[in-house]
Motif scaffolding. Structure first.
Motif, mmCIF file in Angstrom:
data_model
loop_
_atom_site.group_PDB
_atom_site.id
_atom_site.type_symbol
_atom_site.label_atom_id
_atom_site.label_comp_id
_atom_site.label_asym_id
_atom_site.label_seq_id
_atom_site.Cartn_x
_atom_site.Cartn_y
_atom_site.Cartn_z
ATOM 1 N N SER A 226 95.856 64.317 96.465
ATOM 2 C CA SER A 226 96.614 64.534 97.702
ATOM 3 C C SER A 226 97.702 63.484 97.869
ATOM 4 O O SER A 226 98.787 63.769 98.393
ATOM 5 N N ALA A 227 97.428 62.257 97.423
ATOM 6 C CA ALA A 227 98.428 61.198 97.538
ATOM 7 C C ALA A 227 99.663 61.517 96.706
ATOM 8 O O ALA A 227 100.801 61.323 97.158
ATOM 9 N N ILE A 228 99.459 62.030 95.488
ATOM 10 C CA ILE A 228 100.601 62.390 94.643
ATOM 11 C C ILE A 228 101.404 63.521 95.283
ATOM 12 O O ILE A 228 102.651 63.489 95.305
ATOM 13 N N GLY A 229 100.712 64.526 95.793
ATOM 14 C CA GLY A 229 101.418 65.618 96.456
ATOM 15 C C GLY A 229 102.256 65.135 97.622
ATOM 16 O O GLY A 229 103.390 65.590 97.824
ATOM 17 N N ALA A 240 107.130 55.160 90.532
ATOM 18 C CA ALA A 240 105.889 54.614 89.979
ATOM 19 C C ALA A 240 104.842 54.557 91.081
ATOM 20 O O ALA A 240 105.176 54.388 92.261
ATOM 21 N N VAL A 241 103.588 54.715 90.689
ATOM 22 C CA VAL A 241 102.472 54.668 91.640
ATOM 23 C C VAL A 241 101.378 53.773 91.059
ATOM 24 O O VAL A 241 101.027 53.886 89.879
ATOM 25 N N VAL A 242 100.843 52.902 91.912
ATOM 26 C CA VAL A 242 99.705 52.054 91.545
ATOM 27 C C VAL A 242 98.492 52.541 92.330
ATOM 28 O O VAL A 242 98.530 52.605 93.561
ATOM 29 N N PHE A 243 97.426 52.870 91.621
ATOM 30 C CA PHE A 243 96.167 53.281 92.241
ATOM 31 C C PHE A 243 95.173 52.118 92.147
ATOM 32 O O PHE A 243 95.111 51.417 91.130
ATOM 33 N N THR A 244 94.358 51.952 93.176
ATOM 34 C CA THR A 244 93.406 50.837 93.190
ATOM 35 C C THR A 244 91.980 51.275 92.883
ATOM 36 O O THR A 244 91.052 50.478 93.022
ATOM 37 N N GLY A 251 92.527 61.654 89.703
ATOM 38 C CA GLY A 251 93.049 62.737 90.530
ATOM 39 C C GLY A 251 94.561 62.750 90.578
ATOM 40 O O GLY A 251 95.190 63.822 90.564
ATOM 41 N N GLY A 252 95.165 61.568 90.621
ATOM 42 C CA GLY A 252 96.623 61.491 90.645
ATOM 43 C C GLY A 252 97.244 61.982 89.353
ATOM 44 O O GLY A 252 98.245 62.707 89.362
ATOM 45 N N LEU A 253 96.647 61.595 88.226
ATOM 46 C CA LEU A 253 97.150 62.070 86.934
ATOM 47 C C LEU A 253 97.038 63.592 86.818
ATOM 48 O O LEU A 253 97.952 64.266 86.337
ATOM 49 N N ARG A 254 95.926 64.119 87.263
ATOM 50 C CA ARG A 254 95.730 65.575 87.192
ATOM 51 C C ARG A 254 96.765 66.307 88.044
ATOM 52 O O ARG A 254 97.364 67.294 87.615
ATOM 53 N N ARG A 255 96.996 65.800 89.266
ATOM 54 C CA ARG A 255 97.939 66.466 90.159
ATOM 55 C C ARG A 255 99.369 66.372 89.631
ATOM 56 O O ARG A 255 100.156 67.327 89.756
ATOM 57 N N GLY A 271 96.613 52.558 87.001
ATOM 58 C CA GLY A 271 95.357 52.799 87.693
ATOM 59 C C GLY A 271 94.421 51.623 87.599
ATOM 60 O O GLY A 271 94.789 50.521 87.184
ATOM 61 N N PHE A 272 93.190 51.886 88.005
ATOM 62 C CA PHE A 272 92.122 50.889 87.925
ATOM 63 C C PHE A 272 90.990 51.519 87.130
ATOM 64 O O PHE A 272 90.770 52.731 87.191
ATOM 65 N N ASP A 273 90.255 50.692 86.381
ATOM 66 C CA ASP A 273 89.179 51.222 85.559
ATOM 67 C C ASP A 273 87.971 50.298 85.616
ATOM 68 O O ASP A 273 88.075 49.097 85.364
ATOM 69 N N ASP A 274 86.809 50.871 85.967
ATOM 70 C CA ASP A 274 85.561 50.114 86.022
ATOM 71 C C ASP A 274 84.854 50.066 84.676
ATOM 72 O O ASP A 274 83.963 49.248 84.477
ATOM 73 N N ALA A 275 85.203 50.981 83.789
ATOM 74 C CA ALA A 275 84.497 51.065 82.509
ATOM 75 C C ALA A 275 85.485 51.532 81.444
ATOM 76 O O ALA A 275 86.330 50.769 81.005
ATOM 77 N N ASN A 276 85.397 52.809 81.047
ATOM 78 C CA ASN A 276 86.278 53.332 80.001
ATOM 79 C C ASN A 276 86.914 54.663 80.397
ATOM 80 O O ASN A 276 87.246 55.470 79.526
ATOM 81 N N MET A 277 87.111 54.891 81.692
ATOM 82 C CA MET A 277 87.682 56.164 82.123
ATOM 83 C C MET A 277 89.108 56.333 81.626
ATOM 84 O O MET A 277 89.552 57.459 81.368
ATOM 85 N N ARG A 278 89.848 55.246 81.481
ATOM 86 C CA ARG A 278 91.238 55.342 81.025
ATOM 87 C C ARG A 278 91.320 55.965 79.636
ATOM 88 O O ARG A 278 92.330 56.579 79.286
ATOM 89 N N LYS A 279 90.264 55.806 78.842
ATOM 90 C CA LYS A 279 90.272 56.328 77.483
ATOM 91 C C LYS A 279 89.978 57.827 77.426
ATOM 92 O O LYS A 279 90.045 58.436 76.364
#
Length: 350
Positions: A226-229, A240-244, A251-255, A271-279
């Motif tokens: 919703s933020a990207i929209g 550019a957008v920074v997500f925390t 969700g932003g990448l998908r939108r 974005g921010f990553d707690d583990a390996n979601m960026r991969k």
């Protein structure tokens, strides 16, 4: 360590009565149970082991254990606690403190009643007082993923301030000036730090803060989408957008993909990553990264060591995140791209 017999003798009751009182059996009156618990506290009695002689600790939540907006974060916390405890021959329970604690008992009495020797606490912004009260009682405890000014509270947490600054600086160095921030609406210490870091870099770069570019959302996939929209339909959209938060990043990448935006040519995303979601995204997203599983393991190893030492040594540790540049950032487009919530390209006013 005090025994049931010592408690029974001092309280003037039988050992069986002490056992029933410690386990909150209904046959014991509240007055008698309070007397037994008070004597157990005075003698320092605890129930540190399971029936198999293995010490039990708990991952304890002051409120509901599951917050869906934290995505995989809490799953990583559980994994870190269990793996570290198991390696040190401890068993782990997961507790909902609010549900288990009776009104007339202290937190220490509750933990002893259910046979827990120490707790790793996972708290949220509206439940921090519970952690402070547990620490004030002197029960072995450590908070994971939050920090406290109270010197009695042991904790281990990440400090993402410096790396969030690096992330925003990365965008300003690439030439971006319309940089949006999508931040969790719950103002816990982590997200407050990340917002502060963003604002600090923007001021240092001489870029006026545009309030329409700071969007507070529930930090989940839908919030990021919703933020990207919202941002990309502005008359002057960001480049550019920074997500925390990881889920809002996904969700932003998908939108952006759904709207026909090319990342990073039309829009850079950090974005921010707690583990390996960026991969798991294409392209792999640029991110401020932390390892929540390792954080929980660190907290657990300290707790199990403390239960063996019993020296009351404080533990207050801030670990550093790291910034990783991947495939979702580049120089801004010659002309900002503006799209409607339905994906139609719109003119950007001059």
């Amino acid at each position: 360590m005090a025994t049931l017999r010592q408690i029974a003798d001092n309280a003037g009751v039988s050992v069986a009565t002490v056992s029933r009182a410690l386990n909150h059996a209904s046959a014991v009156s509240s007055e008698l149970r309070e007397r037994v618990l008070r004597e157990a506290d005075r003698l320092g009695y605890s129930l540190p082991t399971t029936d198999r002689g293995v010490t039990r600790i708990a991952l304890a939540y002051p409120g509901a254990p599951v917050h869906l907006e934290y995505g995989s974060f809490d799953a990583s916390i559980v994994s870190g606690v269990v793996s570290a405890a198991t390696a040190d021959r401890f068993e782990v329970s997961i507790l909902d403190i609010a549900r288990l604690r009776d009104e007339d008992e202290s937190y220490t009495q509750m933990f002893r009643r259910i046979g827990v020797a120490g707790v790793v606490l996972r708290t949220y912004s509206d439940q921090r007082e519970v952690c402070e009260r547990i620490a004030a009682e002197g029960f072995p405890s450590v908070v994971v993923a939050d920090r406290f000014d109270d010197p009695n509270v042991n904790f281990v947490a990440y400090d993402s301030t410096a790396d969030t600054e690096l992330a925003v600086q990365h965008l300003t160095h690439l030439g971006h000036t319309r940089i949006a921030l999508v931040v969790h609406a719950v103002r816990d210490s982590d997200h407050v730090d990340r917002r502060t870091a963003y604002e600090r870099v923007m001021h240092a770069a001489g870029i006026d803060l545009a309030h329409e570019l700071i969007v507070e959302v529930v930090a989940d996939v839908d919030g990021g989408a919703s933020a990207i929209g919202r941002l990309m339909s502005l008359p002057r959209p960001p480049t550019a957008v920074v997500f925390t938060d990881p889920l809002s990043t996904i969700g932003g990448l998908r939108r952006a993909l759904e709207l026909g935006l090319n990342v990073p040519e039309d829009l850079s995303i950090i974005g921010f990553d707690d583990a390996n979601m960026r991969k798991l995204t294409h392209p792999t997203y640029t991110a401020v990264c932390q390892d929540s599983e390792q954080l929980a393991a660190t907290a657990t190893r300290w707790l199990t060591s403390e239960l063996k030492r019993r020296d009351g040594r404080p533990f207050r540790e801030l670990q550093r995140t790291y910034f990783e540049v991947n495939g979702t950032t580049c120089a801004p487009p010659t002309r900002a791209v503006r799209v409607s919530p339905h994906g139609r390209r719109m003119e950007v006013p001059k």
